[in-house]
Write an enzyme that holds these catalytic residues in place. Structure first.
Site, mmCIF file in Angstrom:
data_model
loop_
_atom_site.group_PDB
_atom_site.id
_atom_site.type_symbol
_atom_site.label_atom_id
_atom_site.label_comp_id
_atom_site.label_asym_id
_atom_site.label_seq_id
_atom_site.Cartn_x
_atom_site.Cartn_y
_atom_site.Cartn_z
ATOM 1 N N GLU A 170 34.505 40.754 40.014
ATOM 2 C CA GLU A 170 33.429 40.090 39.262
ATOM 3 C C GLU A 170 33.242 40.742 37.899
ATOM 4 O OE1 GLU A 170 33.503 41.271 42.304
ATOM 5 O OE2 GLU A 170 31.954 40.408 43.595
ATOM 6 N N ILE A 211 40.625 45.942 40.510
ATOM 7 C CA ILE A 211 41.661 46.857 40.021
ATOM 8 C C ILE A 211 41.282 48.252 40.509
ATOM 9 C CG2 ILE A 211 42.847 47.748 37.982
ATOM 10 C CD1 ILE A 211 41.813 45.179 36.504
HETATM 11 N N1 THU Z 1 35.257 44.647 45.595
HETATM 12 C C1 THU Z 1 35.174 43.662 44.643
HETATM 13 O O1 THU Z 1 36.138 43.413 43.905
HETATM 14 N N2 THU Z 1 34.016 42.975 44.545
HETATM 15 C C2 THU Z 1 32.901 43.209 45.294
HETATM 16 O O2 THU Z 1 31.827 42.718 44.993
HETATM 17 C C3 THU Z 1 33.031 44.043 46.497
HETATM 18 C C4 THU Z 1 34.159 45.025 46.450
HETATM 19 C C5 THU Z 1 36.505 45.401 45.722
HETATM 20 C C6 THU Z 1 36.429 46.828 45.259
HETATM 21 C C7 THU Z 1 37.555 47.453 46.046
HETATM 22 O O3 THU Z 1 38.761 47.269 45.314
HETATM 23 C C8 THU Z 1 37.644 46.633 47.313
HETATM 24 O O4 THU Z 1 36.913 45.440 47.063
HETATM 25 C C9 THU Z 1 37.084 47.310 48.534
HETATM 26 O O5 THU Z 1 35.818 47.794 48.292
#
Ligand code: THU
Length: 126
Positions: free
Chosen positions: A55, A43
């Site tokens: 996560e 989000i």
């Molecule tokens: N992101 C995640 O949801 N999990 C991770 O472990 C790596 C990064 C998301 C955060 C952001 O919305 C997008 O990926 C790019 O960084």
């Protein structure tokens, strides 16, 4: 629950990703010790640092419902690569599932599994 079934739940979670800035969708599915699945997506926020990863969304949903014991978490994204959890998420995984398993899948359906301890060998503990 099988790893493949948990990955399917993570794909479903990814559908709700709110990613107007990066367009990088992530979905996570967290399995607790009783077999319940908590889904989470990333989000984003106009103030980038306020973004919550998929996560952590899943873990915080579960913990806020009083669940604190987890077995494994599956993570998928809309990139063709595996999406290992970021450093902050590794520390949060360490807090609630130091003996847990992390399941990753890429676009080619390649699955890789790691222990949380492999991803964060020396986590911070108070
Ligand atoms: N992101 C995640 O949801 N999990 C991770 O472990 C790596 C990064 C998301 C955060 C952001 O919305 C997008 O990926 C790019 O960084």
């Amino acid at each position: 629950m099988t790893d493949k079934a948990l990955i399917e739940q993570a794909k479903k979670a990814m559908e709700n990703a709110y990613v107007p800035y990066s367009h990088f969708k992530v979905g996570a599915a967290l399995l607790d010790k009783n077999g319940t699945v908590f889904r989470g997506c990333n989000i984003e926020n106009a103030s980038y640092g306020a973004t919550c990863c998929a996560e952590r969304t899943a873990i915080f949903k579960a913990v806020s419902e009083g669940i604190r014991e987890f077995e494994k978490i599956a993570i998928v994204s809309n990139s063709n690569q595996l999406t290992p959890p970021c450093g902050i998420c590794r520390q949060v995984l360490w807090e609630f599932m130091p003996d847990g398993i992390v399941i990753l899948q890429n676009d080619s359906e390649e699955i890789k599994t790691y222990t949380v301890r492999e991803l964060l060998p020396v986590g911070f503990t108070l």
